[in-house]
Design an enzyme around this catalytic site. Sequence first.
Site, PDB file in Angstrom:
ATOM      1  N   HIS A   1      -8.287  -4.782  -0.050  1.00 10.74           N
ATOM      2  CA  HIS A   1      -7.046  -4.092   0.299  1.00 10.74           C
ATOM      3  C   HIS A   1      -6.613  -4.497   1.711  1.00 10.74           C
ATOM      4  CE1 HIS A   1      -4.115  -0.855  -0.228  1.00 10.74           C
ATOM      5  NE2 HIS A   1      -4.271  -0.619   1.064  1.00 10.74           N
TER       6      HIS A   1
ATOM      7  N   ASP B   1     -10.235  -3.844  -4.388  1.00  7.91           N
ATOM      8  CA  ASP B   1      -9.428  -2.768  -3.817  1.00  7.91           C
ATOM      9  C   ASP B   1      -9.565  -1.517  -4.677  1.00  7.91           C
ATOM     10  OD1 ASP B   1      -7.417  -1.120  -2.835  1.00  7.91           O
ATOM     11  OD2 ASP B   1      -5.832  -2.629  -2.976  1.00  7.91           O
TER      12      ASP B   1
ATOM     13  N   SER C   1       0.830  -1.209   0.000  1.00  2.35           N
ATOM     14  CA  SER C   1       0.000   0.000   0.000  1.00  2.35           C
ATOM     15  C   SER C   1       0.867   1.263   0.000  1.00  2.35           C
ATOM     16  CB  SER C   1      -0.946  -0.043   1.207  1.00  2.35           C
ATOM     17  OG  SER C   1      -1.944   0.931   1.106  1.00  2.35           O
TER      18      SER C   1
END
Length: 318
Positions: free
Chosen positions: A286, A256, A159
């Site tokens: 996610h 996501d 991320s």
Amino acid sequence: MLDPQAQALMQLMVEKGVPPVNTMTPAEARASYRSRRTFTQPDAPEVFKVEDRVVSANGVNVPVRVYHPHAAQTEHALPGLVYIHGGGWTIGDLDTHDVLCRSLCLQAKVVVVSVDYRMGPEHKFPAAYDDTVAAFNWTVAHAKELGIDPARIAIGGDSAGGNLSAAACIGLRDQKGLSVQPAFQLLIYPATIMWPDTASYHANGKGYMLTKESIAYYTENYLRNREDAKDWRASPQLASSHAGLPPAFVMTAGFDPLRDEGLMYADALSQAGVPAQYICFERQIHGFITMGRVMQEANTAVALCAQVLQAQLHNSPR
């Protein structure tokens, strides 16, 4: 279809009344993230040695945690992985990603250097980027004492950590007089464009843990202003060139909001002639890779990342 285990986790969070991250102060959000980890993460596997060190660069001290896979390391240098944790440049630390770093260390047989970079809103862009570059350069400079082969050091993260890893590879490529470049980049559902306007952002921005509101919260905590979003250090997709970057493995999740920007980045690397592999866990959300206690596919994803790292780093010339 959403993975039933991901669905069950999200339902439980609703039932438990876990507040959305964007409704909390950064301090509250950090505490919440830390406390949840014991529920979703597997038990921490034993590694040979763990040591906490400090990277001193540009008048800043950046804590790092170094994981060594086995005692035989004294006989020959091992590949390394500089790992940059996720958490929207706002939450997360060495402990929230301890299990993942241990797992990658053991399964890929690499020395992992996990980086506790400065975060927003206390430290705005480009502090996190600067700390990431400093941590890589520190790892190269201390490779011998860490038992690492400096020619085989990857950089990676999830991320926000994927964002910082991708950006660092660009900055390191362009850094004058640098003798060692990252050997590989591991990008796990990376953010590559600030303030995205992709199909996945609109389709998955509600109801799948990471929401449009939480993305805005994280981005505003990190960036000083909207102009920062145009800087490739914040949005590596916008770099003028992606040529000459390290080979990459990009992993995304189907539900996501960041899915499309991960794919776009893999495509940008491929178009620039950089060897890039891409895979999407179509039924995942996610953040899933750290949730191996409650999601089976998380452990599969960790094993896949480790397998790719091992293939890339152990089979390259010493």
